[in-house]
Design a protein around this motif. Structure first.
Motif, PDB file in Angstrom:
ATOM      1  N   ALA A 195       0.829  -1.210   0.000  1.00  0.00           N
ATOM      2  CA  ALA A 195       0.000   0.000   0.000  1.00  0.00           C
ATOM      3  C   ALA A 195       0.858   1.253   0.000  1.00  0.00           C
ATOM      4  CB  ALA A 195      -0.930  -0.014   1.215  1.00  0.00           C
ATOM      5  N   ARG A 196       1.923   1.269   0.806  1.00  0.00           N
ATOM      6  CA  ARG A 196       2.815   2.437   0.846  1.00  0.00           C
ATOM      7  C   ARG A 196       3.472   2.680  -0.504  1.00  0.00           C
ATOM      8  NH1 ARG A 196       4.339   0.324   5.848  1.00  0.00           N
ATOM      9  NH2 ARG A 196       6.202  -0.608   4.899  1.00  0.00           N
ATOM     10  N   GLU A 197       3.924   1.613  -1.146  1.00  0.00           N
ATOM     11  CA  GLU A 197       4.636   1.740  -2.417  1.00  0.00           C
ATOM     12  C   GLU A 197       3.756   2.362  -3.494  1.00  0.00           C
ATOM     13  OE1 GLU A 197       6.845  -1.129  -5.742  1.00  0.00           O
ATOM     14  OE2 GLU A 197       6.067  -1.975  -3.879  1.00  0.00           O
ATOM     15  N   HIS A 198       2.460   2.116  -3.415  1.00  0.00           N
ATOM     16  CA  HIS A 198       1.567   2.571  -4.485  1.00  0.00           C
ATOM     17  C   HIS A 198       0.558   3.613  -4.018  1.00  0.00           C
ATOM     18  CE1 HIS A 198       3.076  -0.377  -7.347  1.00  0.00           C
ATOM     19  NE2 HIS A 198       3.045  -1.279  -6.384  1.00  0.00           N
ATOM     20  N   ASP A 199       0.821   4.258  -2.886  1.00  0.00           N
ATOM     21  CA  ASP A 199      -0.017   5.359  -2.387  1.00  0.00           C
ATOM     22  C   ASP A 199      -1.478   4.963  -2.218  1.00  0.00           C
ATOM     23  OD1 ASP A 199       2.135   7.191  -2.278  1.00  0.00           O
ATOM     24  OD2 ASP A 199       1.945   7.568  -4.431  1.00  0.00           O
ATOM     25  N   VAL A 200      -1.728   3.733  -1.815  1.00  0.00           N
ATOM     26  CA  VAL A 200      -3.084   3.324  -1.459  1.00  0.00           C
ATOM     27  C   VAL A 200      -3.384   3.872  -0.069  1.00  0.00           C
ATOM     28  CG1 VAL A 200      -4.591   1.377  -0.941  1.00  0.00           C
ATOM     29  CG2 VAL A 200      -2.992   1.239  -2.857  1.00  0.00           C
ATOM     30  N   ASP A 201      -4.522   4.532   0.075  1.00  0.00           N
ATOM     31  CA  ASP A 201      -4.907   5.087   1.373  1.00  0.00           C
ATOM     32  C   ASP A 201      -5.319   3.934   2.290  1.00  0.00           C
ATOM     33  OD1 ASP A 201      -5.733   6.574   3.507  1.00  0.00           O
ATOM     34  OD2 ASP A 201      -7.155   7.820   2.399  1.00  0.00           O
ATOM     35  N   LEU A 202      -4.427   3.570   3.179  1.00  0.00           N
ATOM     36  CA  LEU A 202      -4.628   2.416   4.060  1.00  0.00           C
ATOM     37  C   LEU A 202      -4.324   2.813   5.488  1.00  0.00           C
ATOM     38  CD1 LEU A 202      -5.108  -0.750   4.164  1.00  0.00           C
ATOM     39  CD2 LEU A 202      -2.612  -0.934   4.169  1.00  0.00           C
ATOM     40  N   VAL A 203      -5.221   2.486   6.400  1.00  0.00           N
ATOM     41  CA  VAL A 203      -4.989   2.707   7.823  1.00  0.00           C
ATOM     42  C   VAL A 203      -4.935   1.367   8.531  1.00  0.00           C
ATOM     43  CG1 VAL A 203      -6.083   4.971   7.806  1.00  0.00           C
ATOM     44  CG2 VAL A 203      -7.456   2.949   8.312  1.00  0.00           C
TER      45      VAL A 203
END
Length: 397
Positions: free
Chosen positions: A290-298
């Motif tokens: 998620a971080r690598e592809h800018d997915v908004d994840l909490v």
């Protein structure tokens, strides 16, 4: 941790929205899910993905990978919802309810329902009301009445005033009662409805699979889909998983409430729930993707929560497990989520399916030598500093 090269794929939000609304319109309380499973199977068939059904009604499908690895992965969702069952025919011509799944009668009050009799050609409608439903009759007593399933009853939309009248309609104890969802998608993208848990998750997964098929992208390893029908009553993914599955990711509602980090506009990575923590390595791998592809994840941790994977592990599944979610406000009540959060979730599923297993070589077999376990962490062991051991545990010189 090595992350295989992955590519973000366009998510068809119109498809996701349409599938979600159509799923919501199909009543599917746990125990009465044949219709909704047929719908999901038809959607998969339209994508060119064949599926099979187990004796207990779980649907299984597979998106094959480019090669045999000895270890696959699985995405698990559920189509069953909370609901009710006729517990007793009442002398006043109304129905006492027993809840299916865990939910409060507080949110059942006022709900429009369908009562499914054994006559498949007849569906009786009704509404759940508190025992003291008339302000003109009970005055302040309406507000003083307690809440609970013994404090509500179903008013049937037929001219019936006694038990004999109910029986004449074909109604009996054990008939399923489905709470109508009344779905609404607002211009700003909010989705309000009962039963978003887990039909929004099913829609997001189908949208992710459609994105993979449309782009002609194969998963890194064979990706199984298991659609369960008894999650709300605790059985979940207790059967139906392929024995080669090394990683299981459940997709379900994430809790938006005070004290939680989940949000309606984001995807959620659950680190632990009421059963315990999820797999350390798989959860961190999903967060890295998620971080690598800018997915908004909490990230979040849930107290009173149980998912499909708990049943899978308890049934003996020999796999790493994790849970991805979509933020839902007022879970098991008047639920609400947002299309943007579902888009982030579908995108993360696409990226995950394109990535390698956390440990492709190690997890190709159900067990291996301790000395060969991949080393991930270094922990200080002495004043001389850490030294990494065979499984990442620091050892003194």
């Amino acid at each position: 941790m090595t992350v295989r090269k992955t590519t973000p794929l366009p998510i068809d939000l119109d498809y996701l929205r349409q599938v979600l609304v159509e799923l919501l319109d199909i009543p599917s309380p746990s125990g009465r899910t044949d219709h909704v499973q047929q719908y999901v199977g038809e959607r998969l068939s339209a994508l060119g993905i064949p599926s099979t059904l187990t004796r207990r009604g779980a649907l299984s499908a597979c998106l094959p990978g480019p090669r045999e690895t000895g270890a696959d992965r699985a995405i698990v969702v559920h189509t069953d919802t909370i609901g009710g069952m006729v517990k007793r025919l009442k002398e006043n011509g109304r129905l006492e309810l027993k809840p299916i799944g865990t939910h409060s009668a507080r949110f059942a009050e006022g709900a429009h329902v369908r009562i499914f009799t054994d006559d498949l050609d007849r569906v009786v409608t009704g509404q759940v009301l508190p025992l003291k439903a008339s302000g003109h009759r009970y005055n302040e007593g309406v507000d003083l009445q307690g809440f609970g399933w013994e404090q509500v009853e179903v008013r049937v939309d037929e001219p019936v005033e006694d038990i004999a009248g109910l029986r004449a309609l074909g109604i009996d104890a054990g008939d399923f009662v489905a709470f109508l969802p009344n779905p609404t998608v607002t211009p700003s993208g909010y989705v309000k409805s009962r039963h978003l848990d887990d039909k929004a998750g099913v829609a997001a997964v189908l949208a992710a699979l459609k994105a993979m098929v449309d782009a002609g992208v194969k998963p890194a390893v064979s990706a199984h889909l298991l659609v369960t029908v008894t999650e709300e009553i605790g059985h979940g993914a207790s059967h139906g998983l392929d024995p080669d599955v090394a990683e299981i990711v459940s997709v379900d509602a994430a809790v938006v409430a005070p004290g939680q980090q989940s949000r309606e506009h984001s995807a959620t990575l659950a680190m632990g729930d009421g059963v315990g923590p999820f797999d350390y390595h798989l959860t961190r791998n999903l967060a890295s993707i998620a971080r690598e592809h800018d997915v908004d994840l909490v990230r979040d941790v849930f107290d009173y929560y149980r998912s499909d994977v708990a049943a899978a592990v308890e049934a003996g599944a020999h796999a790493r497990v994790a849970l991805l979610g979509f933020g839902v406000d007022a879970t098991h009540g008047h639920e609400r989520t947002h299309l943007e959060g579902l888009r982030h979730l579908a995108q993360l599923i696409c990226l995950y399916l394109q990535s390698d297993l956390v440990f492709p070589e190690w997890d190709a077999e159900p067990e291996g030598d301790l000395a060969d376990f991949p080393s991930l962490a270094v922990q200080p062991a002495s004043a001389d500093g850490p030294r990494e051991g065979p499984i990442g545990i620091a050892q003194s010189a």
